[in-house]
Design an enzyme around this catalytic site. Structure first.
Site, PDB file in Angstrom:
ATOM      1  N   THR A  14      28.503  45.721  21.116  1.00 33.14           N
ATOM      2  CA  THR A  14      29.610  45.425  20.164  1.00 33.14           C
ATOM      3  C   THR A  14      31.029  44.688  20.685  1.00 33.14           C
ATOM      4  O   THR A  14      31.768  44.486  20.170  1.00 33.14           O
ATOM      5  CB  THR A  14      30.025  46.378  19.202  1.00 33.14           C
ATOM      6  OG1 THR A  14      30.441  47.652  20.019  1.00 33.14           O
ATOM      7  CG2 THR A  14      28.844  47.087  18.455  1.00 33.14           C
ATOM      8  N   LYS A 130      35.569  40.015  40.766  1.00 34.42           N
ATOM      9  CA  LYS A 130      36.471  41.145  41.358  1.00 34.42           C
ATOM     10  C   LYS A 130      35.783  42.295  41.900  1.00 34.42           C
ATOM     11  O   LYS A 130      36.261  42.972  42.831  1.00 34.42           O
ATOM     12  CB  LYS A 130      37.449  42.076  40.132  1.00 34.42           C
ATOM     13  CG  LYS A 130      38.567  41.015  39.419  1.00 34.42           C
ATOM     14  CD  LYS A 130      38.883  41.675  38.307  1.00 34.42           C
ATOM     15  CE  LYS A 130      39.967  40.643  37.664  1.00 34.42           C
ATOM     16  NZ  LYS A 130      39.250  39.439  37.284  1.00 34.42           N
ATOM     17  N   TYR A 138      38.666  48.762  39.231  1.00 35.17           N
ATOM     18  CA  TYR A 138      37.542  47.974  38.390  1.00 35.17           C
ATOM     19  C   TYR A 138      36.623  47.139  39.547  1.00 35.17           C
ATOM     20  O   TYR A 138      35.389  47.322  39.355  1.00 35.17           O
ATOM     21  CB  TYR A 138      38.446  47.144  37.221  1.00 35.17           C
ATOM     22  CG  TYR A 138      37.336  46.239  36.806  1.00 35.17           C
ATOM     23  CD1 TYR A 138      36.371  46.661  35.839  1.00 35.17           C
ATOM     24  CD2 TYR A 138      37.504  44.831  36.633  1.00 35.17           C
ATOM     25  CE1 TYR A 138      35.548  45.947  35.170  1.00 35.17           C
ATOM     26  CE2 TYR A 138      36.795  43.980  36.280  1.00 35.17           C
ATOM     27  CZ  TYR A 138      35.636  44.612  35.282  1.00 35.17           C
ATOM     28  OH  TYR A 138      34.890  43.518  34.642  1.00 35.17           O
ATOM     29  N   VAL A 170      36.029  34.444  31.504  1.00 37.84           N
ATOM     30  CA  VAL A 170      35.366  33.653  30.113  1.00 37.84           C
ATOM     31  C   VAL A 170      36.682  33.034  29.581  1.00 37.84           C
ATOM     32  O   VAL A 170      37.658  33.946  28.982  1.00 37.84           O
ATOM     33  CB  VAL A 170      34.713  34.558  29.294  1.00 37.84           C
ATOM     34  CG1 VAL A 170      34.402  33.793  28.210  1.00 37.84           C
ATOM     35  CG2 VAL A 170      33.475  35.128  29.963  1.00 37.84           C
ATOM     36  N   SER A 173      39.008  34.551  26.463  1.00 35.82           N
ATOM     37  CA  SER A 173      38.503  35.782  25.849  1.00 35.82           C
ATOM     38  C   SER A 173      39.399  36.896  25.715  1.00 35.82           C
ATOM     39  O   SER A 173      40.554  36.711  26.461  1.00 35.82           O
ATOM     40  CB  SER A 173      37.403  36.372  26.951  1.00 35.82           C
ATOM     41  OG  SER A 173      38.039  36.683  28.247  1.00 35.82           O
ATOM     42  N   VAL A 177      44.664  35.470  30.053  1.00 33.76           N
ATOM     43  CA  VAL A 177      46.016  35.214  29.828  1.00 33.76           C
ATOM     44  C   VAL A 177      46.344  34.270  28.414  1.00 33.76           C
ATOM     45  O   VAL A 177      47.389  34.261  27.994  1.00 33.76           O
ATOM     46  CB  VAL A 177      46.524  34.351  31.246  1.00 33.76           C
ATOM     47  CG1 VAL A 177      45.814  33.280  31.246  1.00 33.76           C
ATOM     48  CG2 VAL A 177      48.054  34.279  31.328  1.00 33.76           C
ATOM     49  N   ARG A 252      50.293  41.858  38.903  1.00 32.17           N
ATOM     50  CA  ARG A 252      50.278  43.166  38.559  1.00 32.17           C
ATOM     51  C   ARG A 252      49.521  44.012  39.670  1.00 32.17           C
ATOM     52  O   ARG A 252      49.279  43.571  40.843  1.00 32.17           O
ATOM     53  CB  ARG A 252      49.115  43.327  37.539  1.00 32.17           C
ATOM     54  CG  ARG A 252      49.614  42.872  35.935  1.00 32.17           C
ATOM     55  CD  ARG A 252      48.456  42.735  34.916  1.00 32.17           C
ATOM     56  NE  ARG A 252      47.252  42.270  35.194  1.00 32.17           N
ATOM     57  CZ  ARG A 252      46.198  42.098  34.533  1.00 32.17           C
ATOM     58  NH1 ARG A 252      46.369  42.731  33.275  1.00 32.17           N
ATOM     59  NH2 ARG A 252      45.308  41.559  34.779  1.00 32.17           N
TER      60      ARG A 252
END
Length: 327
Positions: A14, A130, A138, A170, A173, A177, A252
Protein backbone atom coordinates in the site's frame (compact mmCIF):
# COMPACT_ATOMS: atom_id res chain seq x y z
CA UNK A 1 9.77 -15.36 -15.81
CA UNK A 2 6.43 -13.95 -16.92
CA UNK A 3 3.71 -12.86 -14.50
CA UNK A 4 0.94 -14.35 -16.64
CA UNK A 5 -1.22 -16.66 -14.52
CA UNK A 6 1.00 -16.22 -11.46
CA UNK A 7 0.30 -15.61 -7.77
CA UNK A 8 2.16 -12.43 -6.80
CA UNK A 9 2.82 -10.93 -3.35
CA UNK A 10 3.95 -7.34 -2.77
CA UNK A 11 5.14 -6.51 0.73
CA UNK A 12 4.63 -2.83 1.46
CA UNK A 13 1.82 -3.17 -1.06
CA UNK A 14 0.00 0.00 0.00
CA UNK A 15 3.06 2.28 -0.22
CA UNK A 16 3.78 4.63 -3.11
CA UNK A 17 5.73 2.06 -5.10
CA UNK A 18 3.61 -0.94 -4.07
CA UNK A 19 0.41 0.74 -5.18
CA UNK A 20 1.84 1.94 -8.51
CA UNK A 21 3.40 -1.42 -9.29
CA UNK A 22 0.24 -3.32 -8.33
CA UNK A 23 -1.83 -1.19 -10.70
CA UNK A 24 0.71 -1.70 -13.48
CA UNK A 25 0.75 -5.49 -13.33
CA UNK A 26 -3.03 -5.74 -12.93
CA UNK A 27 -3.49 -3.65 -16.07
CA UNK A 28 -0.85 -5.49 -18.12
CA UNK A 29 -0.88 -9.14 -16.99
CA UNK A 30 -3.54 -11.75 -16.42
CA UNK A 31 -2.55 -12.63 -12.86
CA UNK A 32 -4.13 -15.49 -10.99
CA UNK A 33 -3.92 -13.62 -7.66
CA UNK A 34 -2.28 -10.48 -6.25
CA UNK A 35 -1.73 -10.12 -2.50
CA UNK A 36 -0.87 -6.70 -1.09
CA UNK A 37 0.66 -6.96 2.39
CA UNK A 38 1.21 -4.01 4.74
CA UNK A 39 0.47 -2.83 8.25
CA UNK A 40 -1.30 0.47 7.39
CA UNK A 41 -5.02 -0.18 7.85
CA UNK A 42 -6.08 3.25 6.58
CA UNK A 43 -4.24 2.73 3.29
CA UNK A 44 -5.79 -0.74 3.08
CA UNK A 45 -9.25 0.77 3.44
CA UNK A 46 -8.66 3.33 0.68
CA UNK A 47 -6.86 0.95 -1.66
CA UNK A 48 -9.48 -1.78 -1.30
CA UNK A 49 -12.06 0.60 -2.74
CA UNK A 50 -9.72 1.77 -5.53
CA UNK A 51 -8.84 -1.79 -6.55
CA UNK A 52 -12.39 -3.19 -6.28
CA UNK A 53 -12.67 -3.28 -10.09
CA UNK A 54 -10.39 -6.35 -10.05
CA UNK A 55 -12.65 -8.18 -7.59
CA UNK A 56 -11.36 -11.26 -5.77
CA UNK A 57 -8.18 -11.32 -7.84
CA UNK A 58 -6.73 -8.74 -5.39
CA UNK A 59 -6.39 -9.52 -1.70
CA UNK A 60 -5.28 -6.92 0.81
CA UNK A 61 -3.76 -8.46 3.94
CA UNK A 62 -2.98 -6.43 7.06
CA UNK A 63 0.22 -7.57 8.72
CA UNK A 64 3.78 -6.64 9.66
CA UNK A 65 6.92 -7.96 8.01
CA UNK A 66 8.27 -8.35 11.56
CA UNK A 67 5.57 -10.93 12.34
CA UNK A 68 7.27 -14.17 11.29
CA UNK A 69 4.16 -16.34 11.48
CA UNK A 70 2.12 -13.89 9.41
CA UNK A 71 4.87 -13.65 6.80
CA UNK A 72 4.99 -17.45 6.47
CA UNK A 73 1.22 -17.47 6.10
CA UNK A 74 1.07 -14.81 3.39
CA UNK A 75 3.90 -16.38 1.31
CA UNK A 76 2.10 -19.70 0.97
CA UNK A 77 1.26 -20.48 -2.65
CA UNK A 78 3.12 -17.50 -4.12
CA UNK A 79 5.11 -17.72 -7.38
CA UNK A 80 6.67 -14.23 -7.24
CA UNK A 81 7.36 -11.96 -4.26
CA UNK A 82 8.30 -8.27 -4.48
CA UNK A 83 9.75 -7.03 -1.19
CA UNK A 84 9.21 -3.28 -0.81
CA UNK A 85 8.18 -3.14 2.88
CA UNK A 86 10.66 -0.93 4.73
CA UNK A 87 11.20 1.71 7.35
CA UNK A 88 12.76 4.34 5.08
CA UNK A 89 12.43 7.72 6.79
CA UNK A 90 16.10 8.59 7.34
CA UNK A 91 15.80 10.92 10.37
CA UNK A 92 13.41 8.50 12.09
CA UNK A 93 15.82 5.63 11.47
CA UNK A 94 18.62 7.69 13.06
CA UNK A 95 16.49 8.33 16.14
CA UNK A 96 15.15 4.76 16.34
CA UNK A 97 17.83 2.51 14.84
CA UNK A 98 16.54 -0.70 16.40
CA UNK A 99 13.13 -0.16 14.82
CA UNK A 100 14.79 0.13 11.41
CA UNK A 101 16.76 -3.06 12.09
CA UNK A 102 13.62 -4.96 13.10
CA UNK A 103 11.81 -4.00 9.90
CA UNK A 104 14.54 -3.76 7.26
CA UNK A 105 16.84 -6.55 8.44
CA UNK A 106 14.93 -9.01 10.63
CA UNK A 107 11.76 -8.57 8.60
CA UNK A 108 13.69 -9.29 5.41
CA UNK A 109 15.09 -12.48 6.94
CA UNK A 110 11.56 -13.53 7.87
CA UNK A 111 10.57 -13.11 4.23
CA UNK A 112 13.60 -15.03 2.94
CA UNK A 113 12.90 -17.95 5.27
CA UNK A 114 9.23 -18.01 4.26
CA UNK A 115 10.02 -17.91 0.54
CA UNK A 116 12.54 -20.76 0.87
CA UNK A 117 10.08 -22.82 2.93
CA UNK A 118 7.25 -22.35 0.42
CA UNK A 119 9.56 -22.72 -2.62
CA UNK A 120 8.65 -19.36 -4.14
CA UNK A 121 10.23 -19.24 -7.60
CA UNK A 122 11.33 -15.59 -7.81
CA UNK A 123 11.94 -12.99 -5.08
CA UNK A 124 13.03 -9.41 -5.79
CA UNK A 125 13.92 -6.92 -3.05
CA UNK A 126 14.00 -3.12 -3.31
CA UNK A 127 17.16 -1.50 -2.00
CA UNK A 128 18.52 2.05 -2.30
CA UNK A 129 21.57 4.00 -3.43
CA UNK A 130 22.10 4.71 0.27
CA UNK A 131 23.18 1.07 0.69
CA UNK A 132 26.37 1.78 -1.28
CA UNK A 133 29.01 2.99 1.21
CA UNK A 134 26.32 3.70 3.84
CA UNK A 135 26.80 6.48 6.38
CA UNK A 136 23.36 6.33 8.02
CA UNK A 137 21.14 3.75 9.71
CA UNK A 138 18.75 3.45 6.79
CA UNK A 139 21.56 2.79 4.32
CA UNK A 140 23.20 0.34 6.71
CA UNK A 141 20.03 -1.70 7.11
CA UNK A 142 19.51 -1.79 3.35
CA UNK A 143 23.09 -2.96 2.85
CA UNK A 144 22.34 -5.83 5.23
CA UNK A 145 19.14 -6.59 3.30
CA UNK A 146 21.21 -6.86 0.12
CA UNK A 147 23.71 -9.22 1.77
CA UNK A 148 20.90 -11.37 3.17
CA UNK A 149 19.35 -11.75 -0.28
CA UNK A 150 22.69 -12.49 -1.99
CA UNK A 151 23.51 -15.13 0.62
CA UNK A 152 20.02 -16.63 0.31
CA UNK A 153 20.52 -17.00 -3.43
CA UNK A 154 23.91 -18.65 -2.94
CA UNK A 155 22.34 -21.15 -0.54
CA UNK A 156 18.92 -21.72 -2.08
CA UNK A 157 19.07 -20.31 -5.64
CA UNK A 158 18.42 -23.63 -7.33
CA UNK A 159 14.87 -23.62 -5.99
CA UNK A 160 14.22 -19.95 -5.15
CA UNK A 161 15.88 -17.13 -7.10
CA UNK A 162 16.71 -13.99 -5.11
CA UNK A 163 17.71 -10.68 -6.73
CA UNK A 164 17.98 -7.06 -5.60
CA UNK A 165 17.22 -3.78 -7.36
CA UNK A 166 19.07 -0.74 -6.03
CA UNK A 167 16.80 2.29 -6.48
CA UNK A 168 17.69 5.89 -7.13
CA UNK A 169 15.42 8.73 -5.95
CA UNK A 170 11.99 8.48 -7.56
CA UNK A 171 11.31 11.92 -9.02
CA UNK A 172 8.59 13.75 -7.09
CA UNK A 173 7.87 10.85 -4.72
CA UNK A 174 6.54 11.40 -1.22
CA UNK A 175 9.38 12.49 1.08
CA UNK A 176 11.53 13.86 -1.73
CA UNK A 177 12.63 17.48 -2.03
CA UNK A 178 10.22 18.37 -4.86
CA UNK A 179 6.94 18.08 -2.89
CA UNK A 180 8.59 20.03 -0.07
CA UNK A 181 9.63 22.87 -2.39
CA UNK A 182 6.19 22.92 -4.04
CA UNK A 183 4.57 23.25 -0.62
CA UNK A 184 6.88 26.09 0.48
CA UNK A 185 7.20 28.12 -2.71
CA UNK A 186 4.35 30.51 -1.82
CA UNK A 187 6.31 31.53 1.30
CA UNK A 188 8.98 33.08 -0.94
CA UNK A 189 11.81 31.06 0.65
CA UNK A 190 13.13 27.56 -0.05
CA UNK A 191 15.46 25.75 2.39
CA UNK A 192 18.38 24.15 0.52
CA UNK A 193 20.86 21.74 2.04
CA UNK A 194 23.49 22.80 -0.52
CA UNK A 195 22.96 24.02 -4.10
CA UNK A 196 25.61 21.59 -5.44
CA UNK A 197 24.23 18.54 -3.59
CA UNK A 198 23.31 15.95 -6.21
CA UNK A 199 21.01 12.94 -6.49
CA UNK A 200 20.26 10.30 -9.08
CA UNK A 201 16.72 10.48 -10.43
CA UNK A 202 14.33 7.95 -11.95
CA UNK A 203 10.62 8.24 -12.68
CA UNK A 204 8.04 5.89 -11.21
CA UNK A 205 7.62 4.29 -14.65
CA UNK A 206 11.36 3.65 -14.80
CA UNK A 207 11.20 2.14 -11.31
CA UNK A 208 8.44 -0.21 -12.43
CA UNK A 209 10.47 -1.17 -15.52
CA UNK A 210 13.43 -1.91 -13.24
CA UNK A 211 11.36 -4.38 -11.23
CA UNK A 212 10.00 -5.98 -14.39
CA UNK A 213 13.53 -6.42 -15.71
CA UNK A 214 14.51 -8.17 -12.47
CA UNK A 215 11.49 -10.49 -12.57
CA UNK A 216 11.85 -11.39 -16.23
CA UNK A 217 15.64 -11.48 -16.62
CA UNK A 218 17.49 -11.87 -13.32
CA UNK A 219 19.61 -15.00 -12.94
CA UNK A 220 19.78 -14.64 -9.17
CA UNK A 221 22.23 -13.08 -6.74
CA UNK A 222 22.81 -9.87 -8.71
CA UNK A 223 22.10 -6.27 -7.68
CA UNK A 224 20.47 -4.44 -10.59
CA UNK A 225 21.22 -0.72 -10.83
CA UNK A 226 19.53 1.78 -13.16
CA UNK A 227 21.70 4.02 -15.33
CA UNK A 228 20.07 7.35 -14.52
CA UNK A 229 20.59 11.13 -14.79
CA UNK A 230 21.55 13.32 -11.84
CA UNK A 231 20.18 16.65 -10.67
CA UNK A 232 21.42 19.34 -8.31
CA UNK A 233 19.26 20.44 -5.39
CA UNK A 234 19.89 24.08 -6.31
CA UNK A 235 18.58 23.45 -9.83
CA UNK A 236 15.41 21.85 -8.43
CA UNK A 237 14.81 24.94 -6.27
CA UNK A 238 15.35 27.19 -9.29
CA UNK A 239 12.96 25.10 -11.40
CA UNK A 240 10.23 25.22 -8.73
CA UNK A 241 10.52 28.92 -7.83
CA UNK A 242 13.05 31.16 -9.61
CA UNK A 243 11.97 34.19 -7.58
CA UNK A 244 12.25 32.53 -4.15
CA UNK A 245 15.11 33.23 -1.78
CA UNK A 246 17.29 30.10 -1.46
CA UNK A 247 18.27 29.66 2.19
CA UNK A 248 21.18 27.23 2.66
CA UNK A 249 20.58 25.14 5.80
CA UNK A 250 23.28 22.48 5.39
CA UNK A 251 22.93 18.68 5.14
CA UNK A 252 20.80 16.70 7.54
CA UNK A 253 22.40 14.29 9.99
CA UNK A 254 24.18 11.46 8.11
CA UNK A 255 23.32 12.88 4.69
CA UNK A 256 25.75 12.60 1.76
CA UNK A 257 26.67 15.42 -0.60
CA UNK A 258 26.48 12.96 -3.51
CA UNK A 259 24.95 9.50 -3.72
CA UNK A 260 26.61 6.37 -5.09
CA UNK A 261 24.85 3.58 -6.98
CA UNK A 262 27.97 1.49 -7.60
CA UNK A 263 30.88 1.88 -5.19
CA UNK A 264 34.53 1.56 -6.17
CA UNK A 265 34.62 -1.75 -4.29
CA UNK A 266 31.70 -3.12 -6.35
CA UNK A 267 32.88 -1.75 -9.70
CA UNK A 268 35.26 -4.66 -10.33
CA UNK A 269 32.35 -7.12 -10.29
CA UNK A 270 29.96 -5.00 -12.36
CA UNK A 271 28.77 -5.62 -15.92
CA UNK A 272 26.39 -3.62 -18.12
CA UNK A 273 23.21 -4.94 -19.75
CA UNK A 274 21.18 -2.40 -21.70
CA UNK A 275 20.11 0.45 -19.40
CA UNK A 276 21.35 -1.29 -16.24
CA UNK A 277 24.53 -2.07 -14.35
CA UNK A 278 24.58 -5.50 -12.71
CA UNK A 279 26.68 -5.94 -9.57
CA UNK A 280 27.50 -9.64 -9.57
CA UNK A 281 27.72 -11.72 -6.39
CA UNK A 282 30.99 -12.98 -5.01
CA UNK A 283 29.07 -15.83 -3.36
CA UNK A 284 27.53 -18.69 -5.31
CA UNK A 285 28.39 -21.13 -8.08
CA UNK A 286 27.98 -18.86 -11.13
CA UNK A 287 30.90 -16.82 -12.46
CA UNK A 288 30.93 -13.61 -14.50
CA UNK A 289 30.82 -15.48 -17.81
CA UNK A 290 27.61 -17.23 -16.76
CA UNK A 291 25.91 -13.86 -16.16
CA UNK A 292 27.23 -12.39 -19.43
CA UNK A 293 25.88 -15.42 -21.30
CA UNK A 294 22.53 -15.20 -19.51
CA UNK A 295 22.18 -11.48 -20.33
CA UNK A 296 23.00 -11.89 -24.01
CA UNK A 297 23.59 -8.15 -24.46
CA UNK A 298 25.83 -7.80 -21.40
CA UNK A 299 29.45 -6.72 -21.39
CA UNK A 300 32.22 -5.95 -18.96
CA UNK A 301 32.73 -2.26 -18.19
CA UNK A 302 35.64 -0.12 -17.03
CA UNK A 303 33.92 1.50 -14.06
CA UNK A 304 35.62 3.13 -11.08
CA UNK A 305 32.53 4.37 -9.24
CA UNK A 306 29.04 5.40 -10.28
CA UNK A 307 28.31 8.60 -8.35
CA UNK A 308 25.62 11.25 -8.82
CA UNK A 309 28.34 13.92 -8.46
CA UNK A 310 30.50 12.67 -11.36
CA UNK A 311 27.68 11.41 -13.57
CA UNK A 312 27.90 12.16 -17.31
CA UNK A 313 24.13 12.71 -17.59
CA UNK A 314 22.42 15.68 -15.87
CA UNK A 315 18.89 17.07 -15.77
CA UNK A 316 18.84 20.76 -16.65
CA UNK A 317 16.60 23.30 -14.92
CA UNK A 318 14.28 23.13 -17.93
CA UNK A 319 14.25 19.31 -17.79
CA UNK A 320 13.30 19.45 -14.12
CA UNK A 321 10.60 22.08 -14.73
CA UNK A 322 9.09 19.97 -17.50
CA UNK A 323 9.10 16.82 -15.35
CA UNK A 324 7.44 18.68 -12.46
CA UNK A 325 4.68 19.83 -14.82
CA UNK A 326 4.04 16.19 -15.76
CA UNK A 327 3.68 14.96 -12.17
Amino acid sequence: MTLEGKNVLITGGTGSFGKAYARHILENYNLNKLVLFSRDEQKHYVQKREFSVWGDKVQLVIGDIRDRDKVFEVCRGMDVVIHSAAMKHMPMAEEHPMEAIKTNVLGSQNLIDACVFHKVKKVVALSTDKAALPINVYGGTKLLLERLFITANAQHGENTSFAVVRYANVFGSKGSVIPLFMKLKDSGELPITHPEMSRFSITMDEGIALIQFAIERSLGGEIIVPIAPSYKVGDVAEAVCPSCEKKIIGPRVAEKMHEVLVSEFEAKQTIKAGHYYLILPELGTKDTDAYIKHYNNARRVALNEYSSGTNADWLSIEDIRRMIAQL
